[in-house]
Design a protein around this motif. Structure first.
Motif, PDB file in Angstrom:
ATOM      1  N   TRP A   1      45.300  42.465  33.769  1.00 33.95           N
ATOM      2  CA  TRP A   1      44.959  43.865  33.556  1.00 33.95           C
ATOM      3  C   TRP A   1      46.226  44.697  33.609  1.00 33.95           C
ATOM      4  O   TRP A   1      47.206  44.320  34.250  1.00 33.95           O
ATOM      5  N   HIS A   2      46.198  45.830  32.957  1.00 32.65           N
ATOM      6  CA  HIS A   2      47.333  46.753  33.003  1.00 32.65           C
ATOM      7  C   HIS A   2      47.661  47.006  34.464  1.00 32.65           C
ATOM      8  O   HIS A   2      46.777  47.223  35.297  1.00 32.65           O
ATOM      9  N   GLN A   3      48.953  47.002  34.779  1.00 32.78           N
ATOM     10  CA  GLN A   3      49.360  47.113  36.182  1.00 32.78           C
ATOM     11  C   GLN A   3      48.909  48.412  36.840  1.00 32.78           C
ATOM     12  O   GLN A   3      48.719  48.457  38.053  1.00 32.78           O
TER      13      GLN A   3
ATOM     14  N   ARG B   1      36.465  44.691  43.532  1.00 36.66           N
ATOM     15  CA  ARG B   1      36.780  43.479  44.281  1.00 36.66           C
ATOM     16  C   ARG B   1      36.849  42.234  43.401  1.00 36.66           C
ATOM     17  O   ARG B   1      37.824  41.485  43.436  1.00 36.66           O
ATOM     18  N   GLN B   2      35.826  42.002  42.610  1.00 39.60           N
ATOM     19  CA  GLN B   2      35.736  40.785  41.805  1.00 39.60           C
ATOM     20  C   GLN B   2      36.919  40.670  40.839  1.00 39.60           C
ATOM     21  O   GLN B   2      37.509  39.608  40.679  1.00 39.60           O
ATOM     22  N   GLN B   3      37.268  41.778  40.176  1.00 39.88           N
ATOM     23  CA  GLN B   3      38.366  41.736  39.209  1.00 39.88           C
ATOM     24  C   GLN B   3      39.721  41.605  39.918  1.00 39.88           C
ATOM     25  O   GLN B   3      40.610  40.921  39.420  1.00 39.88           O
ATOM     26  N   LEU B   4      39.867  42.243  41.073  1.00 39.31           N
ATOM     27  CA  LEU B   4      41.120  42.124  41.827  1.00 39.31           C
ATOM     28  C   LEU B   4      41.340  40.676  42.265  1.00 39.31           C
ATOM     29  O   LEU B   4      42.424  40.116  42.073  1.00 39.31           O
TER      30      LEU B   4
ATOM     31  N   ARG C   1      43.629  34.974  41.238  1.00 41.72           N
ATOM     32  CA  ARG C   1      43.426  33.600  40.752  1.00 41.72           C
ATOM     33  C   ARG C   1      44.174  33.355  39.444  1.00 41.72           C
ATOM     34  O   ARG C   1      44.761  32.287  39.250  1.00 41.72           O
ATOM     35  N   GLU C   2      44.163  34.342  38.545  1.00 42.32           N
ATOM     36  CA  GLU C   2      44.885  34.207  37.279  1.00 42.32           C
ATOM     37  C   GLU C   2      46.378  34.038  37.523  1.00 42.32           C
ATOM     38  O   GLU C   2      47.026  33.189  36.902  1.00 42.32           O
ATOM     39  N   CYS C   3      46.917  34.861  38.394  1.00 47.68           N
ATOM     40  CA  CYS C   3      48.349  34.772  38.701  1.00 47.68           C
ATOM     41  C   CYS C   3      48.688  33.418  39.317  1.00 47.68           C
ATOM     42  O   CYS C   3      49.704  32.812  38.956  1.00 47.68           O
ATOM     43  N   CYS C   4      47.846  32.958  40.228  1.00 44.37           N
ATOM     44  CA  CYS C   4      48.068  31.643  40.847  1.00 44.37           C
ATOM     45  C   CYS C   4      48.058  30.550  39.785  1.00 44.37           C
ATOM     46  O   CYS C   4      48.929  29.669  39.773  1.00 44.37           O
TER      47      CYS C   4
ATOM     48  N   GLU D   1      47.871  45.021  46.931  1.00 41.40           N
ATOM     49  CA  GLU D   1      46.579  45.715  46.887  1.00 41.40           C
ATOM     50  C   GLU D   1      45.523  44.942  47.673  1.00 41.40           C
ATOM     51  O   GLU D   1      44.682  45.535  48.358  1.00 41.40           O
ATOM     52  N   MET D   2      45.581  43.628  47.588  1.00 45.29           N
ATOM     53  CA  MET D   2      44.633  42.809  48.363  1.00 45.29           C
ATOM     54  C   MET D   2      44.799  43.088  49.851  1.00 45.29           C
ATOM     55  O   MET D   2      43.804  43.258  50.573  1.00 45.29           O
ATOM     56  N   LYS D   3      46.041  43.158  50.307  1.00 43.87           N
ATOM     57  CA  LYS D   3      46.300  43.442  51.726  1.00 43.87           C
ATOM     58  C   LYS D   3      45.800  44.829  52.106  1.00 43.87           C
ATOM     59  O   LYS D   3      45.274  45.018  53.205  1.00 43.87           O
TER      60      LYS D   3
END
Length: 130
Positions: free
Chosen positions: A4-6, A14-17, A22-25, A60-62
Motif C-alpha cells: 500500500w502507499h506508504q 488491523r487486517q491490512q496492516l 506478512r507481505e514484507c516478510c 505502526e504495528m508497535k
C-alpha cells in the motif's frame, strides 16, 4: 500482493496492516526477485527500500501494541527459511526515511489507486478524501 502507499500505513485497518507485515516478510525472504505484477517495481531497487518500508509498517504495528519479531529490525534478516544474509541490503534503510517517498512509484496517482482498491474491497480507511 501489494504494498500500500506508504502514506496509508498508519491509516490501514488491523487486517491490512498485518497483511503488509506478512507481505514484507515474504518479499524479504524467499519471495525476493519472484515476479508479481503489483510489486515488480520493488526489485528495481536495493532491498534497503523494502526494509525501510517494512520498518515503517513495524513502527505502526508497535504504535498499536502489536509485537512483530524483533529479528525483522535487522536489515540482513530474511526470515526463518533464509536466515541472515549480510549481502542482501547494501545501503542503510534509514537513509530512505529522510526521503518523502521510499518508492518513487508511490506517487499521488498510486495513492488514489490504493484508496480505490481498498474501497472496492469494502475496507474503511481513515484517510482524507482523495
Amino acid at each position: 500482493m501489494r504494498l500500500w502507499h506508504q502514506n496509508l500505513i498508519d491509516k490501514l485497518p488491523r487486517q491490512q496492516l498485518l497483511g503488509q507485515h506478512r507481505e514484507c516478510c515474504a518479499l524479504r525472504g524467499k519471495g525476493w526477485g519472484k515476479k508479481h505484477a503489483t510489486v515488480n517495481y520493488v526489485f528495481k531497487y536495493d532491498p534497503s527500500r523494502l526494509v525501510a518500508y517494512h520498518l515503517k509498517v513495524m513502527s505502526e504495528m508497535k504504535e498499536r501494541d502489536y509485537n512483530p519479531d524483533q529479528k525483522w529490525l535487522d536489515k540482513s534478516y530474511r526470515g526463518k527459511t533464509v536466515g541472515y544474509d549480510n549481502n542482501f541490503c547494501t545501503i542503510s534503510p534509514l537513509e530512505h526515511f529522510s526521503e518523502d517517498i521510499i518508492y518513487p512509484e508511490h506517487d499521488d496517482q498510486y495513492l488514489k489507486e490504493c484508496i480505490t482498491n481498498l474501497k472496492e474491497k469494502g475496507v474503511v480507511c481513515k484517510y482524507m478524501d482523495n
